[in-house]
Write a protein that holds these residues in place. Structure first.
Motif, PDB file in Angstrom:
ATOM      1  N   ARG A  50     -56.253  -3.787  44.319  1.00  0.00           N
ATOM      2  CA  ARG A  50     -54.833  -3.958  43.963  1.00  0.00           C
ATOM      3  C   ARG A  50     -53.974  -3.989  45.231  1.00  0.00           C
ATOM      4  NH1 ARG A  50     -56.289  -1.363  39.011  1.00  0.00           N
ATOM      5  NH2 ARG A  50     -56.212   0.735  39.845  1.00  0.00           N
ATOM      6  N   TYR A  53     -54.514  -7.226  47.043  1.00  0.00           N
ATOM      7  CA  TYR A  53     -53.933  -8.338  46.283  1.00  0.00           C
ATOM      8  C   TYR A  53     -52.414  -8.397  46.476  1.00  0.00           C
ATOM      9  CZ  TYR A  53     -52.445 -11.030  42.200  1.00  0.00           C
ATOM     10  OH  TYR A  53     -51.854 -11.949  41.378  1.00  0.00           O
ATOM     11  N   VAL A  54     -51.768  -7.229  46.449  1.00  0.00           N
ATOM     12  CA  VAL A  54     -50.311  -7.202  46.624  1.00  0.00           C
ATOM     13  C   VAL A  54     -49.940  -7.725  48.013  1.00  0.00           C
ATOM     14  CG1 VAL A  54     -48.276  -5.689  46.737  1.00  0.00           C
ATOM     15  CG2 VAL A  54     -49.980  -5.332  44.977  1.00  0.00           C
ATOM     16  N   TRP A  88     -41.802 -10.549  44.977  1.00  0.00           N
ATOM     17  CA  TRP A  88     -43.152 -10.542  45.559  1.00  0.00           C
ATOM     18  C   TRP A  88     -43.344 -11.743  46.488  1.00  0.00           C
ATOM     19  CZ3 TRP A  88     -48.285 -12.305  43.049  1.00  0.00           C
ATOM     20  CH2 TRP A  88     -49.361 -11.856  43.814  1.00  0.00           C
ATOM     21  N   PHE A  90     -45.433   0.130  47.393  1.00  0.00           N
ATOM     22  CA  PHE A  90     -46.507   0.051  46.405  1.00  0.00           C
ATOM     23  C   PHE A  90     -47.355   1.321  46.440  1.00  0.00           C
ATOM     24  CE2 PHE A  90     -50.940  -1.212  45.348  1.00  0.00           C
ATOM     25  CZ  PHE A  90     -50.748  -1.357  43.979  1.00  0.00           C
TER      26      PHE A  90
END
Lengths: 378, 188
Positions: free
Chosen positions: B38, B41-42, B126, B145
């Motif tokens: 995660r 990916y961010v 994003w 995040f």
């Protein structure tokens, strides 16, 4: 600001939380297998590497020559050799090393060039105009000083290492010689005629001035981000630190008690990890304790000079100013003040030196080139 | 070593030991794989590359069995490894993009893999984060995040707290400029 913080937190968490890896069970199996293979390869690789290292140590162990200092860093090897001569713009002067290349200011044609350190060629030319005299590479930007226009140009460096956007910052003075250095999240500029030290904030571009530098003509930033200026007070050269990289307060002025001579032009200052180094237009290079006294000095000849410090070594390039443009590159050890190895004769009016992980780089003002050097043991 | 193990002989012991290591390493994989994916990916906006970066980070960090002993530090080790790999990947991609730009003029940049159901504003935010330079992007993702304090971000990025502050400040300034309409609730 709070809105932006909240928006960022919400958005990024939403993106991350919604994401799920495609097939974790298959990935787990792949991981276990790849790890086993890698461990197997590593065990054989380690044995081979150990054998190679032993062979290299045996091969490279220096002869018992007391004059040769040859620690691990290869730039300390006895002889210096020019390995590349790279044509650049007109009258290259200042030089500095960044992550993506070596930056050179060409005072004759108003450009700054980036040299690709892998291919030894000019990879990019930025037209900044005027007569750029010196460059300083910061974290995200290149700073270019133009003494004739009293302008410092900020060139933002893109994430790929190239130039992106230019901002001209005007230093509020008439025509001056500007020396420039980066350190402590700021760019430090000295305007020699008035001897004032300016601090340009690397983030906001805001300019502060500090009058306590006492007719400063040169600036160098040490490893803690503290700028040191070389200036003059009551007819004597002095070295002044400003406190904690803050131009609004100062520490006690360090007076070198006249040992630095009395003239103003053509001197350069470098702050090493242990000592301060000054090269003078009389052809002398001096090492000083940060507390004041000169503890070592050498006569290297020449009438103008540039000096740089890298990993415990000090590099001084000196030029004679004769018709042939001859000069010399000499090395010293920051800890002991001793000369290291043999000096290298240079031609083409050597002007400035920058030393970094990728080697030793010298600008040649009259042959419009930059040379790359390496140290060898024979 | 018990009597059973001695009776088993050295080869049997090695096999059992190898098996135990594989099990332990697989357990670590289970614990860390998804959260790290995660995070990657961010930062990257590319699911396949993110998974590959995490796989590589796990392999690098746990290649040597001795490194697994310090299990309390596993989080920090892995996070740093993933961030470093992602930053290298971004730098490489930027260089490739420059080269491609000179070869294929006008070709559109690849867009990140996002969920078509994602809220428009979040997608815009994003996308703006993905356009930040790699160090600023990493700092922003670790701050917003991962919710890490500045000191821990400095540790992951291997820089000073002052640098983290300045990187976050620069990133915020850029994002405010880019996201003006989204921040004020306007349409884009």
């Amino acid at each position: 600001m709070r809105d932006l913080d909240r928006l960022l937190r919400d958005s990024l968490k939403s993106v991350g939380d919604a994401f799920a890896p495609s097939d974790p069970a298959a990935a787990r199996q792949r991981y276990v297998e790849r790890r086993r293979r890698r461990l197997f390869t590593m065990s054989f690789g380690s044995a081979a590497a150990a054998a190679t290292a032993i062979a290299l140590i045996v091969y490279l162990t220096p002869a018992s020559d007391p004059d040769v200092r040859r620690p691990a860093l290869d730039v300390t090897s006895r002889f210096l050799t020019v390995t590349e001569s790279i044509p650049v713009g007109d009258a290259p002067s200042g030089i500095d090393i960044g992550e993506a290349g070596v930056w050179v200011a060409n005072s004759g044609d108003g450009t700054v060039m980036r040299i690709n350190q892998t291919f030894n060629e000019v990879a990019e030319t930025v037209d900044v105009g005027g007569e750029p005299d010196d460059v300083a590479v910061g974290e995200d930007a290149l700073w270019v000083a133009d003494p004739n226009r009293s302008v410092v140009t900020k060139v933002e460096i893109s994430e790929a290492g190239g130039a992106a956007e230019q901002t001209e910052i005007e230093v509020p003075l008439p025509q001056q010689h500007l020396d420039i250095a980066f350190g402590g999240d700021a760019v430090w500029v000295v305007a020699a005629t008035e001897g004032i030290l300016y601090r340009i904030d690397a983030d906001t571009d805001a300019i502060d001035r500090w009058d306590g530098a006492r007719l400063a003509s040169d600036v160098s930033v040490d490893g803690d981000g503290v700028p040191w200026t070389l200036g003059r007070h009551q007819g004597r050269r002095i070295i002044t630190p400003s406190a904690e990289a803050n131009v609004t307060s100062s520490r006690v002025i360090t007076d070198a008690s006249g040992d630095l001579g009395t003239t103003r032009a053509n001197a350069d200052l470098a702050a090493g990890a242990e000592h301060l180094w000054v090269s003078l237009n009389t052809g002398r290079v001096l090492m000083l304790d940060p507390g004041g006294p000169v503890v070592a000095q050498h006569d290297v000849g020449g009438s103008y000079t540039g000096i740089s410090v890298y990993r415990g070594l000090v590099w001084a390039v000196t030029g004679s100013g004769d018709d042939q443009g001859s000069g010399m590159l000499t090395r010293f050890e920051d800890g002991t003040g001793d000369r290291v190895g043999a000096p290298l004769p240079l031609t083409g009016r050597p002007f400035d030196v920058a030393v970094g992980r990728t080697g030793i780089w010298v600008t040649h003002n009259s042959s419009d080139s930059v040379s790359r050097l390496r140290a060898t043991s024979d | 070593v018990g009597a059973h193990a001695l009776a088993e002989g050295p080869l049997g012991l090695m096999e059992r030991s190898e098996h135990a290591r594989d099990e332990a390493v697989a357990a670590l994989f289970d614990a860390h794989y998804a959260p790290l994916c995660r995070l990657a990916y961010v930062i990257l906006g590319d699911a396949a590359v993110a998974e590959e970066m995490v796989m590589e980070a796990l392999l690098k960090t746990f290649s040597g069995w001795w490194r697994i002993r310090d299990l309390d530090a596993a989080d920090a080790y892995l996070r740093r490894a993933v961030i470093n790999l992602c930053r290298s990947r971004i730098r490489r991609r930027a260089i490739e993009a420059r080269v491609n730009a000179t070869v294929h003029h006008g070709e559109q940049r690849r867009r990140p893999d996002w969920d078509p159901e994602m809220h428009e504003t979040k997608r815009i935010v994003w996308e703006a984060v993905l356009k930040l330079p790699e160090r600023q992007r990493a700092a922003v993702v670790l701050r917003y995040f991962e919710d890490l304090p500045e000191a821990q971000i400095a540790d992951v990025l291997e820089c000073s707290i002052g640098t983290v502050k300045s990187q976050l400040s620069k990133a915020r300034a850029k994002l405010e400029k880019t996201l003006g309409p989204a921040l004020t609730g306007g349409e884009r």
